[in-house]
Each structure stands twice: as structure tokens, then as C-alpha cells.
Motif scaffolding. Structure first.
Motif, PDB file in Angstrom:
ATOM      1  N   GLN A 176       0.849  -1.193   0.000  1.00 20.63           N
ATOM      2  CA  GLN A 176       0.000   0.000   0.000  1.00 20.63           C
ATOM      3  C   GLN A 176       0.880   1.236   0.000  1.00 20.63           C
ATOM      4  O   GLN A 176       1.902   1.298   0.709  1.00 20.63           O
ATOM      5  CB  GLN A 176      -0.899   0.029   1.237  1.00 20.63           C
ATOM      6  CG  GLN A 176      -2.056  -0.948   1.205  1.00 20.63           C
ATOM      7  CD  GLN A 176      -2.821  -0.896   2.510  1.00 20.63           C
ATOM      8  OE1 GLN A 176      -2.362  -1.399   3.528  1.00 20.63           O
ATOM      9  NE2 GLN A 176      -3.996  -0.268   2.489  1.00 20.63           N
ATOM     10  N   ARG A 177       0.472   2.206  -0.762  1.00 21.67           N
ATOM     11  CA  ARG A 177       1.127   3.510  -0.718  1.00 21.67           C
ATOM     12  C   ARG A 177       0.752   4.214   0.586  1.00 21.67           C
ATOM     13  O   ARG A 177      -0.179   3.786   1.285  1.00 21.67           O
ATOM     14  CB  ARG A 177       0.701   4.343  -1.919  1.00 21.67           C
ATOM     15  CG  ARG A 177       1.212   3.808  -3.260  1.00 21.67           C
ATOM     16  CD  ARG A 177       1.098   4.884  -4.331  1.00 21.67           C
ATOM     17  NE  ARG A 177       1.714   4.429  -5.571  1.00 21.67           N
ATOM     18  CZ  ARG A 177       1.042   4.106  -6.675  1.00 21.67           C
ATOM     19  NH1 ARG A 177      -0.285   4.189  -6.684  1.00 21.67           N
ATOM     20  NH2 ARG A 177       1.679   3.721  -7.762  1.00 21.67           N
TER      21      ARG A 177
ATOM     22  N   GLU B 219      -3.607   3.299  -0.885  1.00 26.91           N
ATOM     23  CA  GLU B 219      -3.945   2.706  -2.182  1.00 26.91           C
ATOM     24  C   GLU B 219      -3.121   1.440  -2.415  1.00 26.91           C
ATOM     25  O   GLU B 219      -1.895   1.459  -2.310  1.00 26.91           O
ATOM     26  CB  GLU B 219      -3.664   3.697  -3.310  1.00 26.91           C
ATOM     27  CG  GLU B 219      -3.969   3.125  -4.695  1.00 26.91           C
ATOM     28  CD  GLU B 219      -3.508   4.029  -5.811  1.00 26.91           C
ATOM     29  OE1 GLU B 219      -3.630   3.632  -6.985  1.00 26.91           O
ATOM     30  OE2 GLU B 219      -3.009   5.138  -5.514  1.00 26.91           O
TER      31      GLU B 219
ATOM     32  N   VAL C   6      -1.054  -1.201  -4.414  1.00 30.09           N
ATOM     33  CA  VAL C   6      -0.272  -1.248  -5.647  1.00 30.09           C
ATOM     34  C   VAL C   6       0.364  -2.622  -5.731  1.00 30.09           C
ATOM     35  O   VAL C   6       0.645  -3.258  -4.712  1.00 30.09           O
ATOM     36  CB  VAL C   6       0.813  -0.154  -5.696  1.00 30.09           C
ATOM     37  CG1 VAL C   6       0.190   1.221  -5.840  1.00 30.09           C
ATOM     38  CG2 VAL C   6       1.714  -0.209  -4.459  1.00 30.09           C
TER      39      VAL C   6
ATOM     40  N   ARG D 194      -4.179   1.985   6.398  1.00 25.03           N
ATOM     41  CA  ARG D 194      -2.825   1.638   5.959  1.00 25.03           C
ATOM     42  C   ARG D 194      -2.304   0.498   6.829  1.00 25.03           C
ATOM     43  O   ARG D 194      -2.242   0.614   8.061  1.00 25.03           O
ATOM     44  CB  ARG D 194      -1.894   2.852   6.081  1.00 25.03           C
ATOM     45  CG  ARG D 194      -0.431   2.554   5.732  1.00 25.03           C
ATOM     46  CD  ARG D 194      -0.231   2.425   4.241  1.00 25.03           C
ATOM     47  NE  ARG D 194       1.112   1.953   3.918  1.00 25.03           N
ATOM     48  CZ  ARG D 194       2.217   2.690   3.921  1.00 25.03           C
ATOM     49  NH1 ARG D 194       2.152   3.973   4.256  1.00 25.03           N
ATOM     50  NH2 ARG D 194       3.384   2.168   3.587  1.00 25.03           N
TER      51      ARG D 194
ATOM     52  N   SER E 245       5.861   0.305  -1.383  1.00 24.14           N
ATOM     53  CA  SER E 245       5.131   1.139  -0.432  1.00 24.14           C
ATOM     54  C   SER E 245       5.633   2.570  -0.365  1.00 24.14           C
ATOM     55  O   SER E 245       5.018   3.417   0.284  1.00 24.14           O
ATOM     56  CB  SER E 245       5.193   0.516   0.963  1.00 24.14           C
ATOM     57  OG  SER E 245       6.526   0.504   1.442  1.00 24.14           O
ATOM     58  N   THR E 246       6.750   2.872  -1.027  1.00 22.01           N
ATOM     59  CA  THR E 246       7.308   4.232  -0.946  1.00 22.01           C
ATOM     60  C   THR E 246       6.628   5.153  -1.953  1.00 22.01           C
ATOM     61  O   THR E 246       6.064   4.712  -2.949  1.00 22.01           O
ATOM     62  CB  THR E 246       8.812   4.183  -1.226  1.00 22.01           C
ATOM     63  OG1 THR E 246       9.053   3.573  -2.500  1.00 22.01           O
ATOM     64  CG2 THR E 246       9.536   3.424  -0.144  1.00 22.01           C
TER      65      THR E 246
END
Length: 385
Positions: free
Chosen positions: A333-334, A338, A340, A370, A384-385
Motif C-alpha cells: 500500500q502507498r 492505495e 499497488v 494503511r 510502499s514508498t
């Protein structure tokens, strides 16, 4: 000698159907039983693993099973790992795998306390009795609240003496852990959200006595029904038993040897017929999920070349992307929540679209929360970055 063969395609078909990935389950309890327990070392895994397999995923349903209905309980059991299992399965799991661990935990605790604060077994029993009485009075309490009632829980021992990470620790955490392993206490609601690992404690009821050999046989029967074919090495690794105990349990359930792509597996005697290949399916499974962590030999569903990016150095799997019974990538997750993902294999347009739909389904029920896995893996950290 094996008289039948189960190839890798058939194993993947079984995995998809039996682990409620190709066809989802109707309830939290159905998911836990399908997996013979959901990994619970990281509290988030219980929710993510379960909701990935439900028709109508919701954290509230998992909460209700854990804390309202109490049909799902956390146990320290197979491989000295925390699992969430159904209340009906718990006595078998405890007798087969949890009780020996609880006994070892108590022996280690007594050594720990004798060296650290000079307590013997009698002194430990006194403090435990006082702790359980305080818990009964309160109904539910945090460790901090219990230390107010039982000041002896505040005594401290040195952990990792002489090491750079030496620290001092209250005896309360170890004592409560052993009481929970024995079933004398249980973990209640967390202090924070469903991601929290800080739990309230509540009185427990020790599990009923079951003959250990009978319990081991029943656990192996459930394991083979959900994960079979299993090799002896898989079962030894998953249970934490000796090879002798594994072979005895296999004999007790009449397990049948079958040929695999590598080595010999075992299935239940009524499980030799091929299963129908399920419709194509995609899944996003969390770190430490019971399926990717289910076998020691993983080449048939997780290509060796992917492991450096999907596992940490201790062997913990990170979030994985699946297509038709094979791990094809990872996800994260970002910072805004979100999801990804990154594919490590070319799976084609149809698979990519199915994975995207699954990611959106997760985004819908997770609601922007998150989740950071307790054990970070290279690909998860990168995404995640």
C-alpha cells in the motif's frame, strides 16, 4: 511405494478450491477451518487473510467472531506460531500442538524468573493466582491495569544481558503469555484498531483433555484434507513435531502415499480422485498468510526465482499476488492506503485485469486503512514508498 501421482497442476487446483480462493467462503469460521487456522503473529493478517476469502469482506465480521461470538480464538500452537482457529478446532489443536509448547514455555519462564528475580515455582504460582483473581474481578484488563492489582508483576528481569540490545522487562508479559498458552487467560479486544498488537486480557477456560495421539491424528486428518498432498518434511515443519510423531499420525489416519513432481506426498485414503479445475482466479494475500506459508517445499506454487523479493531473511513471506494457484507477484500500500502491485511474471491481459479487480475489492473494504506488515520484505518496501 506410491501407486498414484498428483501433479503440480492438480495441487494448484486443490489449493484454489480448498483454501477458498477460487470460490469464497460464507463466514469467518468457514475460512479459519478451511485453512486449519489463520496465521495470527501479525494481528492484521487475521483480517486480511479472512477478508480475502469472504464473499462480503468486513473487519466487523472478524471482530465479532473474535470478541463477540468467540467462535475464533488465538492459540500459540503449530511451530510455536500464533494462529486463529475456530473454537471447535481449538481443543484438538491445543492437545496436538499447543500443550507441549505451553509446557516448554512454562519451563523457560521458571528458568527466566529464577535467574532474573529469584522466584521459584511456588512464588510464580502465587503471583499467577493473584493475577487470575484480579482478572476475574475486573472481567477484562490490560497488563498495566493488572500490575496495579498485583505489584509483583512489575518486577523486572534483564533480557539479552551483555548484548547491545540488552533491556529490562516486566515479568508481566511473560507470565500472561504462559497463562494464555495454557488456556487460563485469553486475548480480548485490542487497545487500538484491528491492527494493534496490544490486547486486553480476559479469564479463560483450560481446554479439555484429549489423548495427544488422537489429537495429532485428527490434526493431520484436517491438515491433509485442506493441504494434501503433504510430504513428511512439510508436516514435520508445519507441526513442529518429530518425524516419528508425524509418521505415527499419518498411519493413524490411513494416509496414502502419492507421487509428486519431486518426492512423495500423502493424502487421505478417500482423496485420490482428481478434483475439477476451478474457474480462473486471482488473489492478493497478506504477509504471513496461511497458504503461502503452508508448505516447506514451495516450488510448485512459488517459483524459486521470486523468493528473494517476497521473503525476508527469516523466511517470512510478504504480501503476494496469485493467479490460478501460482504466486506471480507482490503488493503493498502507498502511504495514502492505495493498493499497488508488481507482477514478477507475464500473466497476460485477462489475469492482469482480474488482479486489478481484486485490488479494487480490497481497497473498497479496507477503506483507506494503511497496513504495514510486521515483517517487511524487499518488494513490499519498494512498492510502499
Amino acid at each position: 511405494m506410491p501407486t498414484a501421482t498428483i501433479d503440480d497442476d492438480q495441487r494448484r487446483a486443490r489449493l484454489g478450491a480448498r483454501h477458498l480462493l477460487a470460490t469464497r467462503g460464507p463466514s469467518v469460521e468457514a475460512v479459519a477451518d478451511a485453512l486449519v487456522g489463520v496465521h495470527a503473529t501479525d494481528p492484521a493478517t487475521v483480517y486480511l487473510s479472512t477478508c480475502a476469502r469472504l464473499d462480503h469482506p468486513a473487519t466487523a465480521d472478524v471482530d465479532a467472531a473474535l470478541y463477540d461470538r468467540r467462535t475464533l480464538v488465538r492459540l500459540l500452537c503449530m511451530r510455536r506460531t500464533m494462529f486463529a482457529v475456530t473454537a471447535t478446532t481449538a481443543p484438538v489443536v491445543h492437545a496436538a500442538a499447543g500443550k507441549p509448547i505451553a509446557a516448554k514455555e512454562r519451563r523457560n519462564l521458571l528458568t527466566h524468573l529464577a535467574d532474573g528475580v529469584g522466584w521459584d515455582a511456588d512464588r510464580l504460582a502465587e503471583v499467577e493466582d493473584a493475577t487470575l483473581e484480579a482478572l476475574r474481578r475486573r472481567g477484562e484488563a490490560t497488563a498495566v491495569e493488572l500490575t496495579r492489582d498485583v505489584p509483583a508483576l512489575l518486577e523486572q528481569v534483564v533480557v539479552a544481558p551483555g548484548k547491545p540490545y540488552e533491556t529490562r522487562q516486566n515479568v508481566s508479559s511473560r507470565i500472561l503469555r504462559v497463562l494464555a498458552a495454557e488456556g487460563r487467560t485469553r486475548r480480548g479486544r485490542p487497545l487500538g484498531t484491528w491492527l494493534s498488537s496490544q490486547f486486553r486480557w480476559a479469564p479463560g477456560t483450560p481446554w479439555p483433555d484429549i489423548d495427544p495421539a488422537e489429537a495429532r491424528a485428527e490434526l493431520i486428518r484436517r491438515r491433509l484434507a485442506a493441504y494434501g498432498p503433504d510430504t513428511e518434511a512439510d508436516l514435520k515443519w508445519w507441526t513442529g513435531w518429530t518425524l516419528t510423531a508425524v509418521r505415527r499420525a499419518l498411519a493413524d489416519v490411513g494416509a496414502v502415499p502419492v507421487g509428486l513432481s519431486t518426492g512423495t506426498g500423502h493424502v487421505l485414503p478417500d482423496d485420490l480422485d482428481p478434483v475439477d479445475r476451478p474457474e480462473p482466479w486471482a488473489a492478493l494475500l497478506p504477509a504471513l498468510d496461511s497458504t503461502p506459508m503452508g508448505w516447506q517445499a514451495r516450488d510448485w506454487y512459488l517459483p524459486t526465482r521470486h523468493r528473494p523479493r517476497l521473503f525476508d531473511t527469516a523466511g517470512n513471506v510478504g504480501p503476494t499476488v496469485w493467479w490460478n494457484g501460482t504466486v506471480v507477484g507482490g503488493w503493498a500500500q502507498r502511504p495514502d492506503g492505495e493498493p499497488v502491485w508488481h507482477l514478477l511474471d507475464d500473466v497476460g491481459a485477462d489475469a492482469t485485469a482480474a488482479i486489478a479487480r481484486e485490488a479494487q475489492r480490497m481497497a473498497d473494504w479496507i477503506g483507506g486503512t494503511r497496513v504495514t506488515p510486521r515483517f517487511r520484505t524487499p518488494l513490499e518496501k519498494e512498492l510502499s514508498t
